[in-house]
Each structure stands twice: as C-alpha cells, then as structure tokens.
Write a protein that holds these residues in place. Structure first.
Motif, PDB file in Angstrom:
ATOM      1  N   ARG A  16      -4.027   4.842  -1.168  1.00 55.32           N
ATOM      2  CA  ARG A  16      -5.016   5.539  -0.351  1.00 55.32           C
ATOM      3  C   ARG A  16      -4.682   7.027  -0.317  1.00 55.32           C
ATOM      4  NH1 ARG A  16      -7.973   1.654   2.198  1.00 55.32           N
ATOM      5  NH2 ARG A  16      -6.953  -0.351   2.609  1.00 55.32           N
ATOM      6  N   VAL A  62      -2.711  -1.250  -3.014  1.00 55.38           N
ATOM      7  CA  VAL A  62      -3.705  -0.199  -2.795  1.00 55.38           C
ATOM      8  C   VAL A  62      -3.048   1.164  -2.602  1.00 55.38           C
ATOM      9  CG1 VAL A  62      -5.525   0.614  -1.234  1.00 55.38           C
ATOM     10  CG2 VAL A  62      -5.360  -1.815  -1.818  1.00 55.38           C
ATOM     11  N   TRP A  85       0.241   5.338   1.064  1.00 52.17           N
ATOM     12  CA  TRP A  85      -0.676   6.306   1.662  1.00 52.17           C
ATOM     13  C   TRP A  85      -0.181   7.710   1.395  1.00 52.17           C
ATOM     14  CZ3 TRP A  85      -0.917   4.121   7.372  1.00 52.17           C
ATOM     15  CH2 TRP A  85      -1.491   2.835   7.359  1.00 52.17           C
ATOM     16  N   THR A  87      -9.634   5.629  -2.873  1.00 49.69           N
ATOM     17  CA  THR A  87      -8.899   4.371  -2.792  1.00 49.69           C
ATOM     18  C   THR A  87      -8.846   3.736  -4.179  1.00 49.69           C
ATOM     19  OG1 THR A  87      -9.799   4.054  -0.560  1.00 49.69           O
ATOM     20  CG2 THR A  87      -8.710   2.166  -1.586  1.00 49.69           C
ATOM     21  N   PHE A 124     -10.839   5.992   5.611  1.00 46.67           N
ATOM     22  CA  PHE A 124      -9.999   4.840   5.890  1.00 46.67           C
ATOM     23  C   PHE A 124      -9.897   4.647   7.402  1.00 46.67           C
ATOM     24  CE2 PHE A 124      -5.361   3.414   6.275  1.00 46.67           C
ATOM     25  CZ  PHE A 124      -5.707   2.073   6.279  1.00 46.67           C
ATOM     26  N   GLU A 166       0.846  -1.187   0.000  1.00 46.22           N
ATOM     27  CA  GLU A 166       0.000   0.000   0.000  1.00 46.22           C
ATOM     28  C   GLU A 166       0.885   1.243   0.000  1.00 46.22           C
ATOM     29  OE1 GLU A 166      -3.109   0.274   2.883  1.00 46.22           O
ATOM     30  OE2 GLU A 166      -3.697  -1.845   2.695  1.00 46.22           O
TER      31      GLU A 166
END
Length: 242
Positions: free
Chosen positions: A178, A176, A141, A235, A212, A139
């Motif tokens: 975010r 992912v 962020w 997302t 989130f 991920e």
C-alpha cells in the motif's frame, strides 16, 4: 543534498538524519520501553545499517504466529499504533530512522496497551532485503515517504526502479503493498515503477486506488489536503512466486 552523503550498499539513502533532542517523555520511553518494543538491530558499517546476517523472526519476537504488517517510514507512529490497537490479531512492525519518532511510537503504543507492535531503527531497503525472512510480511505500507521533489534528488526516492524486487522479497504470495503520497510527480513515478515490476499486479481499477480505510488521518496528511494537494493511493498484490 551533496552527492557524497552517506551511502548503504553503494546506493544513496532515501532520508537525511536530522538532529534535535528528544523530550523528557521520549527519553523516558526510549529507556524504559525499548526492552519490550524495540528490536535491537545488529549493525553493519553505518549507524542505521543492518548486518547481513541479522534476522528478525516475527514468531519469536511476538511469541505467536500471526499476519505481519510492516510500515516503512512510520514517523511519529500515529497510523501504525492506531492500526495495532484496532487489529489485535495482527502483528505490526514500524521501521523508522528517527529516534524521536520511534520513542513517540513506543510511548503511544504503551499508553494504548498495544502489545502487538515492535519498532526498528534501520534503513528500510536493508530491512526488506535481508532482515525480514522472505515472504514473512502480509502487507507493507509506505505512506508519504520523502518525495525528494527536486529532479536532481529523484535518485533518493525509495520507490524507484528495482524496488519491486526489494519489497517483493519480504511479502508473501498474495501479500499487499500500500502506497500513498501527496506529491503528484512521485505518485506517477510510483505507479510507473510498480506497474513494471514483474513481482506485482494492480489491486485497483482506474487511475488510482481508493483511500485506504485502515490509514488513520494524520496531521501530515491533513496538512497536504489543506495546501490543496491531492492524496493518491496505490495498491499492489504480490504475484505467486514461480
């Protein structure tokens, strides 16, 4: 900002390095905790640049194979330290250009006993483009990056045309991305850019993603809410490489 501000790879950076001295605690953290927590980035031309031959090997740095979550613009580290403490089986990498913020991150991580966290002082696009091995992050962020709200400064925004390819390189297939911002115009740009990125697909329904749950509420986010600004999350999922 003037158009002759420092540039990396002929692109304007998304930050301005601010002055200011660290507190005694931050100075001590920087000196004593850096050997464990901080990855010393080999530089290219500028102070926060990344040498194109430099590599951050997660398995070597953490001493294990585990999912890696990268936070771009980690600030004081409140969100990522909280996440690291609550997810000991996952490794975390904080990317920030402000030394005081990284010192605070290390100090709080050490106090909390979070050993699954490392910090990097570097220009984020270069970290994503070359420093991280391709497909190494589970991920990424990016919470409340500078919106550069004046129109003439929009070119400094991190999430702009081409960003999908940059962050898509670092994410594994199915990984992912975010995003969150309290600036509506920037949220709309983020959504437009990422909807158009062939490397990604939406991982939400409707106009915006839900908040989130893994993002700790910080003073910055709370301040935006108190000022009446809506927090918008997005997302996206990395599609399989061809």
């Amino acid at each position: 900002m003037p158009d002759d501000a420092p540039r990396y790879r002929d692109q304007p950076v998304s930050f301005v390095r601010r002055g200011g001295r660290m507190s005694e605690a931050q100075e001590r953290a920087w000196a004593e905790l850096s050997p464990f927590y901080r990855f010393d980035v080999p530089r290219d031309a500028a102070s926060t640049s990344v040498h194109p031959d430099a590599v951050f090997d997660p398995a070597a740095e953490f001493g294990r194979e585990a999912p890696l979550i990268v936070e771009i613009g980690s600030g004081q580290g409140h969100a990522i330290v909280n996440a690291a403490v609550n997810n000991p089986d996952t490794d975390f990498l904080a990317v920030e250009v402000y030394v005081g913020g990284l010192a605070r991150t290390m100090l709080d991580a050490d106090k909390a006993g979070a050993r699954n966290l490392r910090v990097i002082e570097a220009n984020a696009p270069e970290v994503l483009e070359t420093l991280l091995p391709e497909g190494s992050a589970s991920e990424v962020w990016i919470f409340f990056s500078d919106p550069w709200h004046k129109k003439r400064h929009h070119k400094r925004r991190m999430i702009k045309d081409g960003f999908g390819a940059t962050v898509g390189r670092a994410l594994r297939d199915g990984g992912v991305l975010r995003l969150a911002t309290d600036w509506e115009d920037y949220a709309l740009q983020m959504r437009e850019v990422m909807d158009a990125a062939p490397e990604f697909e939406r991982a939400f329904e409707g106009e915006w993603a839900g908040r989130f749950e893994g993002r700790a509420m910080t003073a910055f986010e709370r301040k935006g809410i108190e000022k009446g600004r809506d927090i918008r999350d997005l997302t996206y999922r990395r599609v399989p490489r061809g």
